[in-house]
Scaffold this motif. Structure first.
Motif, PDB file in Angstrom:
ATOM      1  N   ILE A  53      10.393  14.296  61.295  1.00 36.59           N
ATOM      2  CA  ILE A  53      10.365  12.913  61.764  1.00 36.59           C
ATOM      3  C   ILE A  53      11.716  12.530  62.343  1.00 36.59           C
ATOM      4  CG2 ILE A  53       9.865  10.528  61.131  1.00 36.59           C
ATOM      5  CD1 ILE A  53       8.455  11.662  58.595  1.00 36.59           C
ATOM      6  N   ALA A  54      11.722  12.094  63.576  1.00 39.26           N
ATOM      7  CA  ALA A  54      12.931  11.579  64.228  1.00 39.26           C
ATOM      8  C   ALA A  54      12.909  10.062  64.158  1.00 39.26           C
ATOM      9  CB  ALA A  54      12.999  12.039  65.684  1.00 39.26           C
ATOM     10  N   VAL A  55      13.926   9.479  63.553  1.00 44.29           N
ATOM     11  CA  VAL A  55      13.994   8.023  63.403  1.00 44.29           C
ATOM     12  C   VAL A  55      15.132   7.503  64.287  1.00 44.29           C
ATOM     13  CG1 VAL A  55      14.208   6.102  61.796  1.00 44.29           C
ATOM     14  CG2 VAL A  55      13.190   8.258  61.030  1.00 44.29           C
ATOM     15  N   PHE A  56      14.770   6.751  65.296  1.00 40.28           N
ATOM     16  CA  PHE A  56      15.756   6.266  66.252  1.00 40.28           C
ATOM     17  C   PHE A  56      16.480   5.043  65.697  1.00 40.28           C
ATOM     18  CE2 PHE A  56      13.240   8.997  68.743  1.00 40.28           C
ATOM     19  CZ  PHE A  56      13.935   9.308  69.898  1.00 40.28           C
ATOM     20  N   SER A  57      17.789   5.026  65.873  1.00 31.99           N
ATOM     21  CA  SER A  57      18.576   3.859  65.479  1.00 31.99           C
ATOM     22  C   SER A  57      18.272   2.685  66.399  1.00 31.99           C
ATOM     23  CB  SER A  57      20.074   4.181  65.548  1.00 31.99           C
ATOM     24  OG  SER A  57      20.524   4.212  66.891  1.00 31.99           O
ATOM     25  N   SER A  73       4.362  19.195  63.728  1.00 35.92           N
ATOM     26  CA  SER A  73       4.594  18.276  64.844  1.00 35.92           C
ATOM     27  C   SER A  73       5.884  17.492  64.616  1.00 35.92           C
ATOM     28  CB  SER A  73       3.422  17.310  64.987  1.00 35.92           C
ATOM     29  OG  SER A  73       2.220  18.001  65.266  1.00 35.92           O
ATOM     30  N   ILE A  74       6.429  16.945  65.693  1.00 32.96           N
ATOM     31  CA  ILE A  74       7.606  16.073  65.594  1.00 32.96           C
ATOM     32  C   ILE A  74       7.155  14.640  65.853  1.00 32.96           C
ATOM     33  CG2 ILE A  74       9.851  15.478  66.571  1.00 32.96           C
ATOM     34  CD1 ILE A  74      10.294  18.395  67.208  1.00 32.96           C
ATOM     35  N   TYR A  75       7.512  13.748  64.958  1.00 34.35           N
ATOM     36  CA  TYR A  75       7.120  12.341  65.034  1.00 34.35           C
ATOM     37  C   TYR A  75       8.338  11.508  65.424  1.00 34.35           C
ATOM     38  CZ  TYR A  75       3.227  14.228  62.377  1.00 34.35           C
ATOM     39  OH  TYR A  75       2.153  14.983  61.970  1.00 34.35           O
ATOM     40  N   LEU A  76       8.158  10.632  66.381  1.00 35.26           N
ATOM     41  CA  LEU A  76       9.239   9.759  66.837  1.00 35.26           C
ATOM     42  C   LEU A  76       8.982   8.345  66.342  1.00 35.26           C
ATOM     43  CD1 LEU A  76       9.524  10.973  70.553  1.00 35.26           C
ATOM     44  CD2 LEU A  76      10.548  11.975  68.489  1.00 35.26           C
ATOM     45  N   LEU A 118      11.980  13.945  49.271  1.00 40.04           N
ATOM     46  CA  LEU A 118      10.696  14.391  49.797  1.00 40.04           C
ATOM     47  C   LEU A 118      10.740  15.882  50.125  1.00 40.04           C
ATOM     48  CD1 LEU A 118       9.944  11.381  52.191  1.00 40.04           C
ATOM     49  CD2 LEU A 118       9.205  11.691  49.813  1.00 40.04           C
ATOM     50  N   PRO A 119      10.009  16.721  49.393  1.00 40.26           N
ATOM     51  CA  PRO A 119      10.051  18.173  49.607  1.00 40.26           C
ATOM     52  C   PRO A 119       9.657  18.562  51.033  1.00 40.26           C
ATOM     53  CG  PRO A 119       8.910  17.625  47.562  1.00 40.26           C
ATOM     54  CD  PRO A 119       9.112  16.325  48.294  1.00 40.26           C
ATOM     55  N   LYS A 120      10.414  19.496  51.591  1.00 42.04           N
ATOM     56  CA  LYS A 120      10.151  20.080  52.914  1.00 42.04           C
ATOM     57  C   LYS A 120      10.225  19.059  54.048  1.00 42.04           C
ATOM     58  CE  LYS A 120       7.244  23.803  51.084  1.00 42.04           C
ATOM     59  NZ  LYS A 120       5.924  24.482  51.164  1.00 42.04           N
ATOM     60  N   SER A 121      10.831  17.914  53.813  1.00 41.07           N
ATOM     61  CA  SER A 121      10.957  16.921  54.883  1.00 41.07           C
ATOM     62  C   SER A 121      12.161  17.228  55.758  1.00 41.07           C
ATOM     63  CB  SER A 121      11.097  15.517  54.291  1.00 41.07           C
ATOM     64  OG  SER A 121      12.301  15.406  53.546  1.00 41.07           O
ATOM     65  N   ARG A 122      12.032  16.939  57.033  1.00 40.03           N
ATOM     66  CA  ARG A 122      13.140  17.013  57.983  1.00 40.03           C
ATOM     67  C   ARG A 122      13.170  15.686  58.734  1.00 40.03           C
ATOM     68  NH1 ARG A 122      12.764  23.091  60.703  1.00 40.03           N
ATOM     69  NH2 ARG A 122      12.865  24.273  58.750  1.00 40.03           N
TER      70      ARG A 122
END
Length: 216
Positions: A78-82, A25-28, A129-133
Motif C-alpha cells: 500500500i502506497a500512502v500519499f502525503s 497488487s499495489i494500492y494507492l 501487520l504481518p507481511k505488510s508493505r
C-alpha cells in the motif's frame, strides 16, 4: 467498492487466485488535502470543534482505520500519499495568501503536521501487520520542488492555473466554456487546485524512481 471488486474477482478466478492478486497488487491511497484545505479552513466545518493538532490526530486515526480495513480485505502493498503543500496551490494563495498571493503558511503547517503523524503511524502499522508493505510517499516536498524551482522541470507559471483566470476556478468551473492558456505544459497547475498532466508526469517520474523498489 473494493469489497464489490473482490466479489467479482472471486467469481472470475476463484478464491485462491483472488488472494494472490490482492496480496501482490499495489494500492494507492490519496487523501487529506480537501480535509485540511476545504473542510477545515474554507468551510470551517471542523475549525469550531478542533484545533489543528487535534484535527490532524482525527485525520490520522481515520487513515489508520482505513488502512487496517483494506489490509483485512487482503491488501499488503500500500502506497500512502502525503498531503501536498496545499497552501501553495493557486486557489489557496487567492483565499489565504494576502494581497501578494503568497503561499498560505498555516495551510502548509497543518499539512506538514498531518504528514509527520501519518508517517509515524505507517511505521507503527508495518510493525503490527504481518507481511505488510505500507509505504509513505512524500508528495509534499516533490510538489514543493516543482513550485519553488519550476524552471528546473520545464515549467514557467506557478501562481495560477491554465484554466480561466487561474486563481480561483476549480473542477466544474473549468469547463468547455472556460478560456484556456496557450500551453498547459508551461503551467504546474491546470486549474486553481490540481496539477497539469505535465506536472503529474514530472511528479510520478520522481516518485517512481524513489519508491518503486520499496514494494519488491
Amino acid at each position: 467498492m473494493f469489497k464489490e471488486f473482490i466479489g467479482k474477482l472471486n467469481g472470475i478466478v476463484g478464491m485462491e487466485r483472488t488472494k494472490f492478486i490482492l496480496a501482490n497488487s499495489i494500492y494507492l491511497v490519496v487523501a487529506g488535502s480537501d480535509d485540511i484545505a476545504n473542510t477545515y479552513f474554507v468551510a470551517h466545518a471542523r475549525e469550531l470543534q478542533y484545533d489543528i493538532p487535534s484535527y490532524t490526530n482525527l485525520m490520522v486515526n481515520s487513515a489508520s482505520e482505513f488502512l487496517n480495513q483494506i489490509y483485512a480485505l487482503g491488501a499488503r502493498r500500500i502506497a500512502v500519499f502525503s498531503t501536498p503543500p496545499i497552501g501553495c496551490v493557486p486557489s489557496q494563495r487567492t483565499l489565504a495568501g494576502g494581497l501578494q498571493r503568497g503561499c498560505a503558511d498555516k495551510y502548509n503547517e497543518a499539512a506538514k503536521m498531518f504528514n509527520s503523524k501519518l508517517n509515524a503511524n505507517i511505521d507503527s502499522l508495518n510493525r503490527k501487520l504481518p507481511k505488510s508493505r505500507i509505504v509513505y510517499i512524500d508528495v509534499y516536498n516533490a510538489l514543493l520542488d516543482l513550485i519553488e524551482n519550476p524552471e528546473n522541470h520545464g515549467f514557467h507559471v506557478v501562481e495560477k492555473g491554465c484554466c480561466g483566470t487561474g486563481v480561483i476556478e476549480v473542477a466544474i468551473l473549468c469547463n468547455p466554456a472556460s478560456p484556456i492558456c496557450e500551453n498547459a505544459s508551461d503551467h504546474v497547475f491546470w486549474d486553481s487546485y490540481h496539477p497539469t498532466e505535465a506536472a503529474y508526469i514530472a511528479l510520478i517520474s520522481s516518485l517512481l524512481q524513489r519508491y518503486l523498489s520499496s514494494f519488491f
